[in-house]
Design a protein around this motif. Sequence first.
Motif, PDB file in Angstrom:
ATOM      1  N   ARG A 171      -0.196  -9.227  -5.224  1.00 57.35           N
ATOM      2  CA  ARG A 171      -1.435  -8.697  -4.644  1.00 57.35           C
ATOM      3  C   ARG A 171      -2.499  -9.793  -4.566  1.00 57.35           C
ATOM      4  O   ARG A 171      -3.271  -9.866  -3.601  1.00 57.35           O
ATOM      5  CB  ARG A 171      -1.976  -7.555  -5.507  1.00 57.35           C
ATOM      6  CG  ARG A 171      -1.236  -6.238  -5.354  1.00 57.35           C
ATOM      7  CD  ARG A 171      -2.051  -5.116  -5.987  1.00 57.35           C
ATOM      8  NE  ARG A 171      -1.315  -3.851  -5.974  1.00 57.35           N
ATOM      9  CZ  ARG A 171      -0.706  -3.324  -6.997  1.00 57.35           C
ATOM     10  NH1 ARG A 171      -0.682  -3.970  -8.152  1.00 57.35           N
ATOM     11  NH2 ARG A 171      -0.093  -2.163  -6.901  1.00 57.35           N
ATOM     12  N   ASP A 174       2.682   1.175  -3.523  1.00 55.90           N
ATOM     13  CA  ASP A 174       1.868   0.766  -4.669  1.00 55.90           C
ATOM     14  C   ASP A 174       2.595  -0.301  -5.491  1.00 55.90           C
ATOM     15  O   ASP A 174       2.777  -0.193  -6.705  1.00 55.90           O
ATOM     16  CB  ASP A 174       1.526   1.970  -5.545  1.00 55.90           C
ATOM     17  CG  ASP A 174       0.471   1.622  -6.613  1.00 55.90           C
ATOM     18  OD1 ASP A 174      -0.277   0.647  -6.396  1.00 55.90           O
ATOM     19  OD2 ASP A 174       0.425   2.297  -7.644  1.00 55.90           O
ATOM     20  N   MET A 180       0.818  -1.207   0.000  1.00 55.17           N
ATOM     21  CA  MET A 180       0.000   0.000   0.000  1.00 55.17           C
ATOM     22  C   MET A 180       0.861   1.270   0.000  1.00 55.17           C
ATOM     23  O   MET A 180       0.551   2.251  -0.670  1.00 55.17           O
ATOM     24  CB  MET A 180      -0.925  -0.011   1.223  1.00 55.17           C
ATOM     25  CG  MET A 180      -2.052  -1.039   1.120  1.00 55.17           C
ATOM     26  SD  MET A 180      -3.271  -0.904   2.454  1.00 55.17           S
ATOM     27  CE  MET A 180      -2.282  -1.392   3.861  1.00 55.17           C
TER      28      MET A 180
END
Length: 988
Positions: free
Chosen positions: A433, A415, A412
């Motif tokens: 992810r 990114d 997070m």
Amino acid sequence: MKLILCHTTADFDALGAAVGLTRLQSGARIVLAGGAHVAVQDFLTLHRDEYALIERRSVNPTEIQSIAVVDTQFRDRLGKTAEWLDLPDVALSVYDHHPGAESDLPAAQRHVEAVGATTTLIVEALQAQQLTPTVAEATVMALGIHVDTGSLTFDQTTARDAKALSWLMEQGASLRTIAHYANPGLAPVLQPLLTTALGSLQTETVYGRAIGWVMLELDGFVPGLSSLSSHLMSLTDIDALLLAAHYCKHADCHTNPNERHASALTVIGRSRLDGTNLNELFSAIGGGGHPRAASVNLHGVDPQATLAQLVAQLKAQIAQPPAARDLMSSPVRTIRPDTTIEEAQRLLLRYGHSGLSVVDTAGRLTGIISRRDLDIALHHGFGQAPVKGYMSTNLKTITPETALPAIEALMMTYDIGRLPVLNQGELVGIVTRTDVLRQLYKQVRSEQERGEVTRETVSSMPLQRESNLHPSLLTPHPSLLQTLRQCLNPELWRLLTVATAEAEQRGWHLYLVGGAVRDLLLAIAVGQATTGTLLLEDVDLVVDGFHQAATVGAGVAMARSLQALYPNARLEVHGKFQTAALLWHNDPQLKSLWVDLATARTEFYPYPAANPEVEASSIRQDLYRRDFTINAMALRLTEPHAGELLDFFGGVLDLQAKQIRVLHANSFIEDPTRIYRAVRFAVRLGFQLDAQTEGYIRYAIASGAIGHVRDRTVDDPITAPALQTRLKAELKYILQSSYWEPALQELSSLGALQCIHPTLEMDDALWRQLRLVDRGLKCLRSRASGDSGQRSAVSSQQPDSTQNLSSPRSGNQLHSLAFTLFSLPPLWLVRLEVLLAHLAPEYRGTVATNLQLPTDSIDRLHQLDLIQTRLTATLPDCQHPSQIVQLLKPYDPLLLAFIAIRSRPNSPRQTVGAESPRGKIWLYLTEWATLKPPLDGNDLKALGHKPGPQFKAILEALTAATVDGVIHTRSEAEAFVAKQFGQMRGEE
């Protein structure tokens, strides 16, 4: 008088439920047992007159007829109004949304369900009775749902809460009022306490999660502490909080030891941590609530010791989160810095990845290139440029021990879609992810089993549906291993245990995959997971890397180790795919068993129906390469997390829905034999093909991909094994099964028989031939196994009758018939030959050769048309059975059977009797071919005949006379020989 009681310090959910209940119980009045939250008090200051509220002191206990309690199940939360519960002849009912609570209320009626707010239950009852609330009533009920579900964001929220809230909005609930009271600012009385709490807050990080606790010393009770806890959590960004408030009921309880019993302790808990259950924590000491929000009021306890105990118990609830080694895919697909953009793009397409790791010649990680990077480079025409000019080199990496929270934070913060896992500088895995999201979703499913997330919540998620299955199918857990152990042969379980120990010793994971897992879950679903019910003959085991990478040959290494412990097993190694199999045949304990061992691998089809190119990979990729969701599940046998079910693609849900769903859109183009597998599983299990899966099948057939494969097989059969070994295997599975007819019907309706040949269609004639040959062979087998000792003489057979097929037969006849039958091909192959015989003569042999059928089968199909033409022309000229025997004797019995079932009457009115070619061939196969004369060679010697050229002529004449019904008994045979060959005896 009808009363509705709200608990002390009533919140909006209690008030909203009570207000709604006044519509269900006409004339009922609401009593607040003892105060209300600050926001509720403010709300009632303006809106009290809208609702049927009365004070406790205005109630005459002798007039109470019924009591309804909302939003609690405990007497001590009702203050002094609890005295009314003991009145005689007062009906008591309870409405609450905490189904796990052990209530001490003697209620005759209980309405307790796992929803986000008690008000939701009341709204549903109003809808059921078609009662419409006023705007004021709808507004306060909507407030109750909003506040208790965090405006539909709390974990305990269900789809039912959302539907109830939507209905209240349709009834005119005031959004302006809801917005004002649902999220009020901190009350003035609480603002100084917030400053104190921030200064006194203690925190600790447990497994990467921050928890906090604080003790407030107050002069007296302060309402609204739950709002203070919410503000404190939002300001500090901690994951769990225990806020304790210690205060006195009397002014001197702080200083007078004799008054300590008058002190009170309120503890409010809030948590965002998966696995924690505050309701469980607080209910043990008399409190309760939700798994993520709960509270308790205590009296006369040591406040510091109580808080310390609660903090310790909260820490103990926090499970160690998964680490990178539990999430990562391994081995990692890597490329060199000089690899071209086009080649990297091709690799992404081949393996379905979203990025590639770039390593130098020493294997050190130097960068990562994503699909987006490649797409941009290709867009600008740099397909031949090396990836080193486009890859990301500012890398964030993790170790195998990095916990899930830290992984989430890295992704997070920066990114990042993928994090390489390095162990002492060596690239051992990668976490994406998708891996993180899959783990988070799995945690939600785990909470459902523990009751922390309701069934309705899970059913609202994309991959969930309402289920009647055993709970283990929703969130499988280690008890699956116990169930597996119970269902298996003890020796097979011991074999799995030994294999598990071997894998753990090498630092590998071992998984039971495929059909065994599917059948176990199906047994659980129908309640048949009992001792010895899972009779497995084929077991698939997959080895995957854990803290040590599993190489391509890991499965073979495991198999060799197991064979050393089980020397009676035969070992087969398939070098091309680096897999191995252990085989037991008629073993006293393991019976006939086939155990496949392979390294987790991925595969790629270079062109439709080709043999896949195989490479070592992770268990996720291994399951992803499989055909259908119900076959793409794995049960982990090794620690940690032994008994965990890996179901990445919704296989459990498809078992529940009784449907066959393919994993990939191009699956049937890459391997057309999966069409046959889909139908086989559907018919065998009583499932249906998923609509999209059926669409993929029809598209694969209509697109011509199967035709392309077929054309390729004619020129180069080696390069298209899908129409050879794999298709032959699938045809065998289907045609030897009890469900072969519905399976063929489904294949025909899909047009899938084109996989065999484009002209093959299941018309009425072919169905008739299949059933005729099936019926005929079953009849022959039945007669061959009948009683052979009833009569030694041969019964007369008339050529114009086929009704005497059940007449007794001599032992010699039956032995001959049985020998003929047992020399025939297996029934599945006979059925397959009937299918191929329906093709035009020029195609039969070629298709049979491509399917690698036995030479006898190929020869039969080659000869069929020629022999059928010849016999159709000559059989009508045979007037006696002996002539028919003489004509048909040189031919293969199965070939004759095929000719018989293919022959048709000459006209619609003509029956298929003994005079027809079919009738004559049938009589030959069932009666005449096996008839033996009453005399044999020894009998002729006894009659004085010497072996010689005439000996054979006598036996042939006896056989012909027997077949034609001229002789029946031994005496008739002796008379026949004397008459026909008596003169020869003297000449011999």
